[in-house]
Design a protein around this motif. Structure first.
Motif: not given
Length: 352
Positions: A201-209, A238-240, A297-302, A321-328
């Motif tokens: 699921f392309a959550n990086h583009f649209s988390g809706h649905g 994601v930005v860490a 609110q939907r991105w992972f930043i910190g 069991d896997e997350i594909m990071l789009s490192p932005v």
């Protein structure tokens, strides 16, 4: 809480500097291939390239070419497409390209397939001008055709006269890439389920649905020869960084670009962190501020530990069991155009 495996989705970002210099495609590709090498060293699971066309800030126009380059520079990580936008291409060409990639890097190739155009209507028309490749309604059949042609025995074409014709994507295959279905809609989830394919699921583009798509996929899954039970993972922007403040800074260029995209404003190469901060502070457009706040609110930043914790909770919540990071992570003005320190640091912090 179980720590999910990590992978990477790369759009090969292109940025500019305050004096108007735009990163060349060669520099953007060099920085992305360095990121792929670092992901391999950090033992991430897979590295995928997206397909987008005619976008000033995105250089991932040809996934098969980029996959070949990344495979040559890495040793163990799986490399693939996230994804090939199938309506833009003839199925046989896709099968031939990925059969060749599998021969070059046996057991390491993923073929992610998508149905979206990956660009604007004009470019879509140019990509699909050959006719047959642009038949979006035949997408499910084209997926099946590719899967058959990639097998060592190939596919059999049945003539109406009763004759047969054998089609192989490569003369003598010993293996086949793993096919994944990509999408952000009910349609893609249901199609993956019916054909017994793994689904992203392309959550990086649209988390809706998201929840509905996963439920449709899991509840409707039909086992296939290649997959006995549902298999899925999610993408995430994601930005860490070493500090939360730096992460907020590095997220801003991509946040501004995505806000412009959602507002149908003209796109440009990515701004530097300094440009984005100055521009946002001077911009009185409330719509952009609202869009950025919602995306945050939907991105992972910190910082590293907080993002790692949030990603683990996200994976557990959705049963993956896997997350594909789009490192932005964006770049500061002084950082070299052929390097990507912010994106590399994101992977390093999370791989711990």
């Amino acid at each position: 809480m179980t720590t999910p495996a990590l992978s990477v989705l790369d759009l090969v970002p292109v940025r500019a500097t305050s004096d108007g210099t735009v990163q060349t495609s060669a520099q953007a590709l060099t920085s992305s291939l360095s990121l792929a090498q670092r992901a391999d060293e950090l033992r991430l699971r897979r590295y995928w390239f997206a397909e987008h066309h005619n976008m000033p800030a995105v250089a991932s126009t040809s996934p098969p070419v980029l996959i070949a380059a990344a495979a040559a520079r890495t040793r163990r990580i799986r490399v693939g497409s996230g994804g090939v936008m199938l309506p833009n291409h003839a199925p046989l060409i896709v099968a031939e390209q990925f059969a060749a990639l599998e021969a070059l890097a046996p057991g390491r190739i993923d073929l992610g397939l998508g149905r979206a155009p990956g660009s604007d209507p004009v470019i879509t028309q140019l990509l699909r001008s050959s006719g047959a490749a642009g038949d979006v309604e035949r997408f499910p059949q084209h997926v099946q055709d590719i899967a058959l042609m990639l097998q060592p025995d190939g596919a059999t074409v049945q003539f109406t006269s009763g004759g047969q014709y054998q089609v192989r994507s490569t003369p003598s295959a010993t293996g086949a890439p793993q096919i994944w279905m990509l999408g952000s809609s009910d349609y893609s989830a249901q199609l993956a389920a019916v054909h017994g394919l793994p689904y992203v699921f392309a959550n990086h583009f649209s988390g809706h649905g998201l929840e509905r798509a996963l439920d449709l996929y899991r509840s409707g899954f039909q086992p296939s020869e290649t997959l006995a039970e549902p298999r899925t993972f999610l993408t995430a922007n994601v930005v860490a960084a070493d500090t939360a403040e730096e992460a907020d800074d590095r997220a801003l260029p991509q946040l501004r670009m995505m806000a412009r995209l959602q507002q149908n404003k003209p796109l440009t190469a990515l701004q530097t962190v300094e440009q984005a901060k100055t521009g946002l502070a001077a911009d009185a457009d409330p719509a952009e501020h609202s869009l950025i706040a919602a995306m945050r609110q939907r991105w992972f930043i910190g910082d590293g530990p907080s993002v790692a914790s949030d990603l683990s909770a996200f994976a557990a919540r959705h049963g993956v069991d896997e997350i594909m990071l789009s490192p932005v992570a964006g770049a500061y003005e002084a950082e070299p155009l052929d390097e990507t320190p912010g994106r590399i640091r994101t992977l390093e912090l999370l791989a711990r």
